[in-house]
Design an enzyme around this catalytic site. Structure first.
Site, short mmCIF file in Angstrom:
data_model
loop_
_atom_site.label_atom_id
_atom_site.label_comp_id
_atom_site.label_asym_id
_atom_site.label_seq_id
_atom_site.Cartn_x
_atom_site.Cartn_y
_atom_site.Cartn_z
CG HIS A 1 39.56 -15.17 -6.57
ND1 HIS A 1 38.85 -13.99 -6.46
CD2 HIS A 1 38.67 -16.10 -7.01
CE1 HIS A 1 37.59 -14.21 -6.81
NE2 HIS A 1 37.46 -15.48 -7.16
CE1 TYR B 1 33.84 -17.92 -3.06
CE2 TYR B 1 34.38 -16.45 -4.88
CZ TYR B 1 33.60 -17.45 -4.34
OH TYR B 1 32.55 -17.98 -5.06
NE ARG C 1 29.31 -2.81 -16.63
CZ ARG C 1 29.62 -2.28 -17.79
NH1 ARG C 1 28.99 -1.23 -18.24
NH2 ARG C 1 30.59 -2.82 -18.53
CB THR D 1 34.17 -21.49 -11.18
OG1 THR D 1 35.19 -20.84 -10.45
CG2 THR D 1 33.79 -22.79 -10.51
CB ALA E 1 37.20 -10.49 -6.83
CG HIS E 2 33.65 -12.26 -7.32
ND1 HIS E 2 34.20 -12.87 -8.43
CD2 HIS E 2 33.14 -11.10 -7.77
CE1 HIS E 2 34.01 -12.11 -9.50
NE2 HIS E 2 33.38 -11.01 -9.12
N GLY F 1 33.61 -12.36 -19.79
CA GLY F 1 33.40 -13.66 -19.17
C GLY F 1 32.44 -14.54 -19.95
NE ARG F 2 27.79 -12.87 -17.71
CZ ARG F 2 26.99 -11.96 -17.17
NH1 ARG F 2 25.78 -12.32 -16.78
NH2 ARG F 2 27.38 -10.71 -17.02
N PRO G 1 38.67 -15.41 -15.27
CG PRO G 1 39.57 -15.15 -13.15
CD PRO G 1 39.12 -14.37 -14.32
#
Ligand SMILES: Cc1cc2nc3c(=O)[nH]c(=O)nc-3n(C[C@H](O)[C@H](O)[C@H](O)COP(=O)(O)O)c2cc1C
Length: 382
Positions: A193, A198, A285, A43, A195-196, A336-337, A41
């Site tokens: 979701h 939220y 990490r 955003t 994670a992170h 991702g990136r 994912p």
């Protein structure tokens, strides 16, 4: 090399297929994946007024390969789940209809497409909430200003309201309906979701959750909300269409925990009860969504505990992705990136071609093209 990966490599060799571990096939429950490179994912904030836009069809189809797994950007399950401008939703008929051509574009190229369903919890402000209400969370503790992955200036958050125990089933129901809507839109499944920092993470992590009801306190109590939610979603659309993303080690949005390994293992073991198709975990990490730091902790205990397909994410390149698969530390690897900036990433890996560097300043521009669908393909860079 793990037995599973080894057998697959042998079979692929006999069939004359590439033997780069990332490019071997994998059966993820009912889905036959032709390689192990996952688009996680991301955003992008180009879904004006929470409505998915036609340009997303081009963006996702550019990144689709036959038999490749893609997961959408985080997609909000209700009006009160919002915390960012122009993120897509999946609660209304209009949104479901708007997703359909996007899903069709991915399916037309043979991709397998999951929708990440999301509630930001306290990572929100009054302006994103219906009638300017307070955002909801496991706690009433306010999140301090943070520099988010999409910005350089710190974002401010409004003081949240602690969800009452009797309101929790209502939020779970929003996820259940969102999952049903995702299937209606044509998605192959959903990724919850978790994670992170939220909403789900706000319940799981002991640096945030300060509840005294049976959704707070012990590890079992803190995980209850996430697990009840998984159960409801799995009952609604079938466990073979449900995955979850977790980041026990991340501290993004002040989401630290005093024992992330215990948390991750407890979740991995508990998820086995529901037979969901995959568990997607963010590497230790990755302390924030983007910052990679070396550390001694690993996801191996969770990998061993979880019986379904395992996806790892966070700071991977081709070399250590291949290594993780050949050592059987995971089944699939998310990039991702690298996927954001290289729409033809699997092909570049196959050919050992150079990679385009992502441009952070255009991640979340509103523009339907710039920094979104204008990253070049291999043919154009030669
Ligand atoms: C621009 C951007 C947007 C992101 N959006 C999401 C998101 O919506 N949901 C999510 O779970 N993770 C999100 N992440 C985290 C990524 O999925 C991924 O875990 C992270 O980029 C680390 O992997 P990488 O090192 O391969 O980029 C985002 C990351 C970036 C850079």
């Amino acid at each position: 090399m793990g037995v599973r990966a080894q057998t697959q490599l042998q079979e692929d060799k006999e069939n004359g297929v590439s033997t780069i571990p990332l490019l071997t096939s994998f059966k993820m429950g009912r889905f036959n994946l032709s390689h192990r490179i996952v688009m996680p994912p991301l955003t992008r904030q180009r879904s004006y007024n929470n409505i998915p836009q036609p340009h997303a069809a081009l963006y996702y189809s550019q990144r689709t390969t036959k038999g490749g797994l893609l997961i959408t950007e985080a997609t909000v399950v209700s009006e009160s789940a919002r915390g960012y401008k122009d993120t897509p939703g999946i609660w209304s008929k209009e949104q479901v209809e708007a997703w359909k051509p996007i899903v069709d574009a991915v399916h037309a190229k043979g991709g397998i497409f999951f929708c990440q369903i999301w509630h930001v919890g306290r990572a929100s402000t009054y302006e994103y909430q219906p009638n300017g209400q307070a955002p909801v969370s496991s706690t009433s503790k306010q999140l301090m200003p943070q520099v988010l992955a999409n910005a350089t200036e710190p974002a401010k958050f409004s003081p949240p309201r602690r969800l009452r125990t009797d309101e929790i089933p209502l939020v779970i129901n929003d996820f259940r309906v969102a999952a049903r809507n995702a299937i209606e839109a044509g998605f192959d499944g959903v990724e919850i979701h978790g994670a992170h920092g939220y909403l789900l993470d706000q319940f799981m992590k002991d640096h945030i959750n300060d509840r005294t009801d049976h959704y707070g306190g012990s590890l079992e109590n803190r995980c209850r909300f996430a697990l009840e939610l998984v159960e409801a979603v799995a009952n609604e659309i079938g466990a073979d269409r449900v995955g979850i993303r977790l980041s026990p080690f991340a501290t993004y949005l002040d989401s630290g925990d005093s024992n992330p390994t215990a948390l991750g293992v407890y979740m991995a073991e508990s998820l086995n009860k529901y037979g969901i198709v995959y568990c997607h975990m963010v590497e230790p990490r990755m302390k924030t969504a983007e910052e990679s730091l070396e550390c001694a902790e690993t996801l191996l205990p969770m990998r061993k505990a979880f019986k379904g397909a395992f996806i790892v994410a966070g700071g991977y390149d081709k070399e250590d992705g291949n290594k993780a698969i050949s050592e059987n530390r995971t089944d699939l690897v998310a990039f991702g990136r690298l996927f954001l900036a290289n729409p033809d990433l699997p092909r570049r890996f196959e050919l050992d071609a150079p990679l385009t560097k992502h441009n952070r300043s255009t991640y979340c521009l509103s523009d339907p093209v710039v920094g979104y669908t204008d990253y070049s393909f291999l043919e154009n860079t030669a």
